[in-house]
Design a protein around this motif. Structure first.
Motif, PDB file in Angstrom:
ATOM      1  N   ARG A  97      23.045  43.327   3.933  1.00 20.50           N
ATOM      2  CA  ARG A  97      23.513  44.268   4.764  1.00 20.50           C
ATOM      3  C   ARG A  97      24.564  44.861   3.716  1.00 20.50           C
ATOM      4  NH1 ARG A  97      28.161  43.072   9.216  1.00 20.50           N
ATOM      5  NH2 ARG A  97      26.893  41.513   9.763  1.00 20.50           N
ATOM      6  N   PRO A  98      24.451  46.539   3.862  1.00 26.24           N
ATOM      7  CA  PRO A  98      25.059  47.417   3.100  1.00 26.24           C
ATOM      8  C   PRO A  98      26.604  47.212   2.970  1.00 26.24           C
ATOM      9  CG  PRO A  98      23.511  48.671   4.434  1.00 26.24           C
ATOM     10  CD  PRO A  98      23.521  47.084   4.922  1.00 26.24           C
ATOM     11  N   GLU A  99      27.338  47.425   1.814  1.00 26.61           N
ATOM     12  CA  GLU A  99      28.686  47.146   1.802  1.00 26.61           C
ATOM     13  C   GLU A  99      29.254  47.966   2.845  1.00 26.61           C
ATOM     14  OE1 GLU A  99      30.134  47.684  -2.086  1.00 26.61           O
ATOM     15  OE2 GLU A  99      28.849  46.227  -3.042  1.00 26.61           O
ATOM     16  N   ASP A 100      29.177  49.161   3.127  1.00 32.86           N
ATOM     17  CA  ASP A 100      29.712  50.176   4.195  1.00 32.86           C
ATOM     18  C   ASP A 100      29.740  49.355   5.458  1.00 32.86           C
ATOM     19  OD1 ASP A 100      27.126  50.841   3.982  1.00 32.86           O
ATOM     20  OD2 ASP A 100      27.696  52.248   5.434  1.00 32.86           O
ATOM     21  N   LEU A 101      28.880  48.485   5.801  1.00 32.44           N
ATOM     22  CA  LEU A 101      28.728  47.825   7.274  1.00 32.44           C
ATOM     23  C   LEU A 101      29.236  46.488   7.064  1.00 32.44           C
ATOM     24  CD1 LEU A 101      25.086  48.830   8.381  1.00 32.44           C
ATOM     25  CD2 LEU A 101      27.286  49.772   8.948  1.00 32.44           C
ATOM     26  N   ALA A 102      30.100  46.069   6.142  1.00 28.29           N
ATOM     27  CA  ALA A 102      30.591  44.744   6.069  1.00 28.29           C
ATOM     28  C   ALA A 102      31.848  44.722   5.752  1.00 28.29           C
ATOM     29  CB  ALA A 102      29.874  44.189   4.649  1.00 28.29           C
ATOM     30  N   THR A 103      32.667  45.775   5.989  1.00 29.90           N
ATOM     31  CA  THR A 103      34.108  45.833   5.929  1.00 29.90           C
ATOM     32  C   THR A 103      34.874  45.431   7.382  1.00 29.90           C
ATOM     33  OG1 THR A 103      34.165  48.286   6.897  1.00 29.90           O
ATOM     34  CG2 THR A 103      33.807  47.940   4.453  1.00 29.90           C
ATOM     35  N   ASP A 104      36.115  45.171   7.254  1.00 30.33           N
ATOM     36  CA  ASP A 104      36.785  44.908   8.469  1.00 30.33           C
ATOM     37  C   ASP A 104      36.665  45.781   9.484  1.00 30.33           C
ATOM     38  OD1 ASP A 104      37.660  42.516   6.974  1.00 30.33           O
ATOM     39  OD2 ASP A 104      39.508  43.396   6.579  1.00 30.33           O
ATOM     40  N   SER A 105      36.468  46.963   9.266  1.00 29.22           N
ATOM     41  CA  SER A 105      36.524  47.944  10.222  1.00 29.22           C
ATOM     42  C   SER A 105      35.110  48.498  10.933  1.00 29.22           C
ATOM     43  CB  SER A 105      37.137  49.543   9.888  1.00 29.22           C
ATOM     44  OG  SER A 105      36.452  50.100   8.550  1.00 29.22           O
ATOM     45  N   ALA A 106      34.149  47.822  10.063  1.00 29.90           N
ATOM     46  CA  ALA A 106      32.779  48.092  10.520  1.00 29.90           C
ATOM     47  C   ALA A 106      32.685  47.650  11.934  1.00 29.90           C
ATOM     48  CB  ALA A 106      31.870  47.636   9.460  1.00 29.90           C
ATOM     49  N   GLY A 107      31.952  48.204  12.879  1.00 26.60           N
ATOM     50  CA  GLY A 107      31.755  47.599  14.082  1.00 26.60           C
ATOM     51  C   GLY A 107      30.138  47.200  14.240  1.00 26.60           C
TER      52      GLY A 107
END
Length: 229
Positions: free
Chosen positions: A71-81
């Motif tokens: 999974r890309p990093e931008d989809l693995a943050t606390d804010s990613a839904g």
């Protein structure tokens, strides 16, 4: 369920319970409960563990599941839904020439499920709905025992109504996090929290346990040790 993509989203980061998705729950990694459930009704090629974490990938592979992408990093943050995670998985398979008619989202934090519930949910599904979702019935009702603070600092009932007994209040439900049966066309148009055509499937308290804290973890251990399921 042949036309369904079973998506198990498992981010590596977890603040409440470190490495929660691979932490052993009664001797088995938490995510394996969801993987084993998925394997009970579909083939491994239809199961996708979406993760950014190498250890989770290793656990999934040890359970017999290939992990086709990281999974890309931008989809693995606390804010990613969930919306972006679902779209990313669907696009990946579409680029491989495979299009699914449904998405079954299984959150690893809900370890307890049974196949009869999923089959019943599938009976409620049709291409005209956005989603069929598993729900629980809360012990507190916003018409009777849930309050909000108003502008003057005083508590008011969250939902207006004149009810002297909780039993007389309208039924309310909460998403228990166990199973989401999603229309791919709907999720391409809008995120899950904007769905308007949602059907419910009510599960018991035992199947509505969602692990979000150490206390939830202890409850799940107790359920397994005492063989309540």
């Amino acid at each position: 369920m042949k036309d369904a993509l079973v998506l198990i989203p498992a981010r590596g980061g977890s603040k409440g319970i470190p490495k929660k998705n691979i932490k052993l729950l009664e001797g088995k990694p938490l995510i394996q409960y969801s993987i084993d459930f998925a394997l009970s009704f579909t083939r491994p090629k239809n199961i996708c563990v979406s993760t950014d974490d190498d250890e989770i990938i290793e656990v999934a592979q040890s359970c017999g599941i290939g992990v086709p992408f990281k999974r890309p990093e931008d989809l693995a943050t606390d804010s990613a839904g969930s919306h972006g995670v679902i779209l990313h998985a669907l696009r990946f398979y579409e680029e491989q020439g495979k299009k699914f008619g449904k998405v079954i989202l299984l959150q690893p934090t809900s370890p307890f499920r049974n196949l009869e519930d999923l089959r019943a949910m599938d009976q409620l599904y049709s291409p005209e709905v956005d989603m069929v979702v598993s729900v629980g019935k809360p012990h507190h009702n916003p018409y009777f025992s849930l309050f909000e603070e108003n502008g003057d600092g005083f508590l008011e009932l969250s939902k207006k109504g004149q009810f002297s007994r909780r039993q007389d209040c309208p039924d309310v439900y909460f998403y228990n996090g166990s199973i989401y049966l999603i229309n791919p066309d709907s999720v391409r148009r809008k995120p899950l929290n904007q769905f308007t055509k949602v059907r419910k499937y009510v599960m018991s308290d035992l199947y509505s346990v969602d692990i979000d804290s150490p206390l939830d973890w202890m409850i799940c251990e107790t359920i397994l040790r005492t063989k309540l399921l």
